[in-house]
Write a protein that holds these residues in place. Structure first.
Motif, PDB file in Angstrom:
ATOM      1  N   VAL A  15       0.979  -0.988  -0.047  1.00  0.00           N
ATOM      2  CA  VAL A  15      -0.264  -0.121  -0.061  1.00  0.00           C
ATOM      3  C   VAL A  15       0.393   1.710   0.112  1.00  0.00           C
ATOM      4  CG1 VAL A  15      -1.768   1.574   0.868  1.00  0.00           C
ATOM      5  CG2 VAL A  15      -1.388  -1.426   1.080  1.00  0.00           C
ATOM      6  N   CYS A  16       1.897   1.315   0.686  1.00  0.00           N
ATOM      7  CA  CYS A  16       2.684   2.856   1.165  1.00  0.00           C
ATOM      8  C   CYS A  16       3.744   2.676   0.364  1.00  0.00           C
ATOM      9  CB  CYS A  16       3.031   3.209   2.247  1.00  0.00           C
ATOM     10  SG  CYS A  16       1.971   1.832   3.738  1.00  0.00           S
ATOM     11  N   CYS A  19       4.491   5.665  -2.469  1.00  0.00           N
ATOM     12  CA  CYS A  19       4.254   7.364  -2.465  1.00  0.00           C
ATOM     13  C   CYS A  19       5.424   7.358  -1.390  1.00  0.00           C
ATOM     14  CB  CYS A  19       3.183   7.612  -1.479  1.00  0.00           C
ATOM     15  SG  CYS A  19       1.851   7.742  -2.670  1.00  0.00           S
ATOM     16  N   ASN A  31       6.282  14.073  -0.675  1.00  0.00           N
ATOM     17  CA  ASN A  31       6.162  12.899  -0.019  1.00  0.00           C
ATOM     18  C   ASN A  31       6.990  12.441   0.785  1.00  0.00           C
ATOM     19  OD1 ASN A  31       4.092  12.168  -1.996  1.00  0.00           O
ATOM     20  ND2 ASN A  31       4.822  10.810  -2.347  1.00  0.00           N
ATOM     21  N   PRO A  32       6.887  12.588   2.496  1.00  0.00           N
ATOM     22  CA  PRO A  32       7.706  12.343   3.818  1.00  0.00           C
ATOM     23  C   PRO A  32       8.071  10.906   3.508  1.00  0.00           C
ATOM     24  CG  PRO A  32       5.700  12.370   4.565  1.00  0.00           C
ATOM     25  CD  PRO A  32       5.730  12.198   3.364  1.00  0.00           C
ATOM     26  N   LEU A  46      -0.794   8.551  12.006  1.00  0.00           N
ATOM     27  CA  LEU A  46      -1.720   7.687  10.884  1.00  0.00           C
ATOM     28  C   LEU A  46      -3.423   8.027  11.990  1.00  0.00           C
ATOM     29  CD1 LEU A  46      -0.766   4.401  10.074  1.00  0.00           C
ATOM     30  CD2 LEU A  46      -0.602   6.114   8.800  1.00  0.00           C
ATOM     31  N   PHE A  49      -5.044  11.253  10.210  1.00  0.00           N
ATOM     32  CA  PHE A  49      -5.301  11.294   9.502  1.00  0.00           C
ATOM     33  C   PHE A  49      -6.552  11.059   9.460  1.00  0.00           C
ATOM     34  CE2 PHE A  49      -0.921  11.016   7.672  1.00  0.00           C
ATOM     35  CZ  PHE A  49      -0.444  12.634   7.140  1.00  0.00           C
ATOM     36  N   ARG A  54      -5.820  15.901  11.299  1.00  0.00           N
ATOM     37  CA  ARG A  54      -4.770  16.184  10.293  1.00  0.00           C
ATOM     38  C   ARG A  54      -5.298  15.985   9.217  1.00  0.00           C
ATOM     39  NH1 ARG A  54       1.661  14.298   9.827  1.00  0.00           N
ATOM     40  NH2 ARG A  54       2.006  15.382   8.009  1.00  0.00           N
ATOM     41  N   ASN A  56      -5.243  15.341   4.877  1.00  0.00           N
ATOM     42  CA  ASN A  56      -4.764  15.056   3.564  1.00  0.00           C
ATOM     43  C   ASN A  56      -5.582  14.110   3.216  1.00  0.00           C
ATOM     44  OD1 ASN A  56      -3.240  13.070   1.764  1.00  0.00           O
ATOM     45  ND2 ASN A  56      -1.592  15.626   1.903  1.00  0.00           N
ATOM     46  N   MET A  59      -3.612  11.062   2.737  1.00  0.00           N
ATOM     47  CA  MET A  59      -3.918   9.886   3.350  1.00  0.00           C
ATOM     48  C   MET A  59      -4.783   9.552   4.320  1.00  0.00           C
ATOM     49  SD  MET A  59      -0.759   8.738   4.094  1.00  0.00           S
ATOM     50  CE  MET A  59      -1.171   8.497   5.344  1.00  0.00           C
ATOM     51  N   MET A  62      -6.068   6.127   2.832  1.00  0.00           N
ATOM     52  CA  MET A  62      -4.729   4.947   3.680  1.00  0.00           C
ATOM     53  C   MET A  62      -4.917   5.209   4.683  1.00  0.00           C
ATOM     54  SD  MET A  62      -2.906   5.136   0.862  1.00  0.00           S
ATOM     55  CE  MET A  62      -3.481   5.508  -1.109  1.00  0.00           C
ATOM     56  N   LYS A 141       5.568  22.496   3.890  1.00  0.00           N
ATOM     57  CA  LYS A 141       4.675  22.137   3.495  1.00  0.00           C
ATOM     58  C   LYS A 141       4.241  22.572   5.192  1.00  0.00           C
ATOM     59  CE  LYS A 141       0.656  20.020   2.237  1.00  0.00           C
ATOM     60  NZ  LYS A 141       0.347  19.286   3.418  1.00  0.00           N
ATOM     61  N   GLN A 142       4.618  21.867   6.257  1.00  0.00           N
ATOM     62  CA  GLN A 142       4.419  21.107   7.308  1.00  0.00           C
ATOM     63  C   GLN A 142       4.460  22.035   8.830  1.00  0.00           C
ATOM     64  OE1 GLN A 142       2.681  17.875   7.466  1.00  0.00           O
ATOM     65  NE2 GLN A 142       3.862  18.521   5.866  1.00  0.00           N
TER      66      GLN A 142
HETATM   67  C1  HEM Z   1       1.878  11.418   4.747  1.00  0.00           C
HETATM   68  C2  HEM Z   1       2.212   6.632   6.074  1.00  0.00           C
HETATM   69  C3  HEM Z   1       0.499   5.452   2.098  1.00  0.00           C
HETATM   70  C4  HEM Z   1       1.677  10.047   0.174  1.00  0.00           C
HETATM   71  C5  HEM Z   1       2.408  10.483   5.862  1.00  0.00           C
HETATM   72  C6  HEM Z   1       2.846  10.090   7.283  1.00  0.00           C
HETATM   73  C7  HEM Z   1       2.551   8.745   7.407  1.00  0.00           C
HETATM   74  C8  HEM Z   1       2.309   8.126   6.593  1.00  0.00           C
HETATM   75  C9  HEM Z   1       2.666   8.198   8.742  1.00  0.00           C
HETATM   76  C10 HEM Z   1       3.068  11.396   7.914  1.00  0.00           C
HETATM   77  C11 HEM Z   1       4.953  11.486   7.908  1.00  0.00           C
HETATM   78  C12 HEM Z   1       5.006  12.679   8.949  1.00  0.00           C
HETATM   79  O1  HEM Z   1       4.475  13.629   9.311  1.00  0.00           O
HETATM   80  O2  HEM Z   1       5.823  12.369   9.172  1.00  0.00           O
HETATM   81  C13 HEM Z   1       1.517   5.920   5.330  1.00  0.00           C
HETATM   82  C14 HEM Z   1       1.450   4.765   5.606  1.00  0.00           C
HETATM   83  C15 HEM Z   1       1.149   4.327   4.027  1.00  0.00           C
HETATM   84  C16 HEM Z   1       1.114   5.392   2.999  1.00  0.00           C
HETATM   85  C17 HEM Z   1       1.089   4.073   6.393  1.00  0.00           C
HETATM   86  C18 HEM Z   1       0.361   2.839   3.659  1.00  0.00           C
HETATM   87  C19 HEM Z   1      -0.685   2.831   4.566  1.00  0.00           C
HETATM   88  C20 HEM Z   1       0.905   6.186   1.325  1.00  0.00           C
HETATM   89  C21 HEM Z   1       0.149   6.550  -0.779  1.00  0.00           C
HETATM   90  C22 HEM Z   1       0.221   7.938  -0.431  1.00  0.00           C
HETATM   91  C23 HEM Z   1       0.603   8.910   0.308  1.00  0.00           C
HETATM   92  C24 HEM Z   1      -0.196   5.280  -1.250  1.00  0.00           C
HETATM   93  C25 HEM Z   1       0.028   8.571  -1.994  1.00  0.00           C
HETATM   94  C26 HEM Z   1      -0.668   7.976  -2.920  1.00  0.00           C
HETATM   95  C27 HEM Z   1       1.421  10.828   1.680  1.00  0.00           C
HETATM   96  C28 HEM Z   1       1.604  12.388   1.225  1.00  0.00           C
HETATM   97  C29 HEM Z   1       1.925  12.796   3.119  1.00  0.00           C
HETATM   98  C30 HEM Z   1       2.134  11.673   4.029  1.00  0.00           C
HETATM   99  C31 HEM Z   1       1.383  13.508   0.461  1.00  0.00           C
HETATM  100  C32 HEM Z   1       1.869  14.300   3.264  1.00  0.00           C
HETATM  101  C33 HEM Z   1       0.762  14.837   4.074  1.00  0.00           C
HETATM  102  C34 HEM Z   1       1.201  16.135   4.199  1.00  0.00           C
HETATM  103  O3  HEM Z   1       1.879  16.746   3.359  1.00  0.00           O
HETATM  104  O4  HEM Z   1       1.059  16.288   5.497  1.00  0.00           O
HETATM  105  N1  HEM Z   1       2.055   9.416   5.834  1.00  0.00           N
HETATM  106  N2  HEM Z   1       1.403   6.661   3.820  1.00  0.00           N
HETATM  107  N3  HEM Z   1       1.117   7.937   1.489  1.00  0.00           N
HETATM  108  N4  HEM Z   1       1.575  10.295   2.811  1.00  0.00           N
HETATM  109 FE1  HEM Z   1       1.397   8.276   3.549  1.00  0.00          FE
END
Ligand code: HEM
Ligand code: HEM
Length: 179
Positions: A15-16, A19, A31-32, A46, A49, A54, A56, A59, A62, A141-142
């Motif tokens: 899944v993750c 990105c 994407n972080p 998580l 979200f 939070r 987005n 997310m 997801m 951005k954050q």
């Molecule tokens: C942010 C987990 C799937 C795009 C995050 C963050 C977490 C996370 C924990 C926050 C990180 C932080 O605060 O430092 C996950 C997990 C995934 C997943 C566990 C799978 C289950 C995806 C997918 C995409 C994506 C598939 C793209 C299609 C993003 C983006 C952000 C983000 C763009 C930044 C959001 C923002 O600007 O606040 N993700 N992610 N993620 N994720 Fe995911």
């Protein structure tokens, strides 16, 4: 209790990975990277979200598909991955960024980031996220999200970000990305 890394790996890869990278080192700067981040922090984000605290859209989708156990497991998996070192893109900004990170700015009353995120940018497991080697564009951005307070609410970071100019944010993000 700790999450199950093997179960978390399956979710991460299926899944993750698209990105965030299968090993938590992401390529696109929006994407972080998640590798080496504290598991508790990843899990808390998580949940935030999923609840919409939070905001987005990606997310939200997801996190909505993950159970509490899935979140714990995938957070544990990413926390155990090795974060790749990154070079700052704009070296000219490093002195200003370093100064703000280590000493803050007494005039505008920006606190030293180091106090909570550590001299090496590794944060502190129970409370403060690691920042080092994160994408600069994501960091900026954050900081803007904390400042605006709509997509991301956190009283500590709102108080920090509201004191920062755009130039402060860009400089400190460059410094952090090279830590
Ligand atoms: C942010 C987990 C799937 C795009 C995050 C963050 C977490 C996370 C924990 C926050 C990180 C932080 O605060 O430092 C996950 C997990 C995934 C997943 C566990 C799978 C289950 C995806 C997918 C995409 C994506 C598939 C793209 C299609 C993003 C983006 C952000 C983000 C763009 C930044 C959001 C923002 O600007 O606040 N993700 N992610 N993620 N994720 Fe995911
Ligand atoms: C989160 C930057 C100072 C406490 C964050 C994040 C960034 C950041 C970019 C989000 C990390 C991510 O999404 O992965 C900075 C900068 C600082 C600074 C550039 C200095 C100018 C501080 C200080 C404290 C602090 C002084 C403690 C008093 C926190 C906490 C979070 C956080 C608790 C997690 C917020 C949440 O759960 O959403 N910081 N920080 N930060 N920071 Fe800072």
């Amino acid at each position: 209790t700790r999450g199950d890394v093997a179960k978390g790996k399956v979710i991460a890869e299926q899944v993750c990975a698209a990105c965030h990278g299968a090993d938590g080192n992401s390529v696109a700067s929006a994407n972080p990277s998640l590798a080496g981040q504290h598991a508790k922090y990843l899990e808390s984000q998580l949940k935030a979200f999923k609840s919409g605290e939070r905001k987005n859209p990606i997310m939200l989708g997801m996190a909505s598909s993950l159970s509490d156990a899935d979140m714990k497991n995938v957070a544990e998996y990413f926390s155990e991955q090795k974060l790749k070192a990154r070079q700052a893109n704009d070296k000219a900004l490093l002195p200003a960024g370093q100064k703000l990170y280590k000493a803050g700015n007494p005039v505008t009353r920006v606190p030293a980031c180091m106090a909570c995120h550590g001299a090496a940018g590794k944060g502190f497991p129970a409370q403060y996220p690691a920042l080092g080697s994160q994408h600069a564009a994501y960091i900026v951005k954050q900081l803007n999200d904390f400042k605006a307070g709509t997509d991301r609410k956190n009283s500590i970071m709102a108080d920090v970000a509201m004191r920062m100019s755009d130039a402060d944010m860009k400089a400190v993000a460059e410094y952090i990305s090279g830590l």
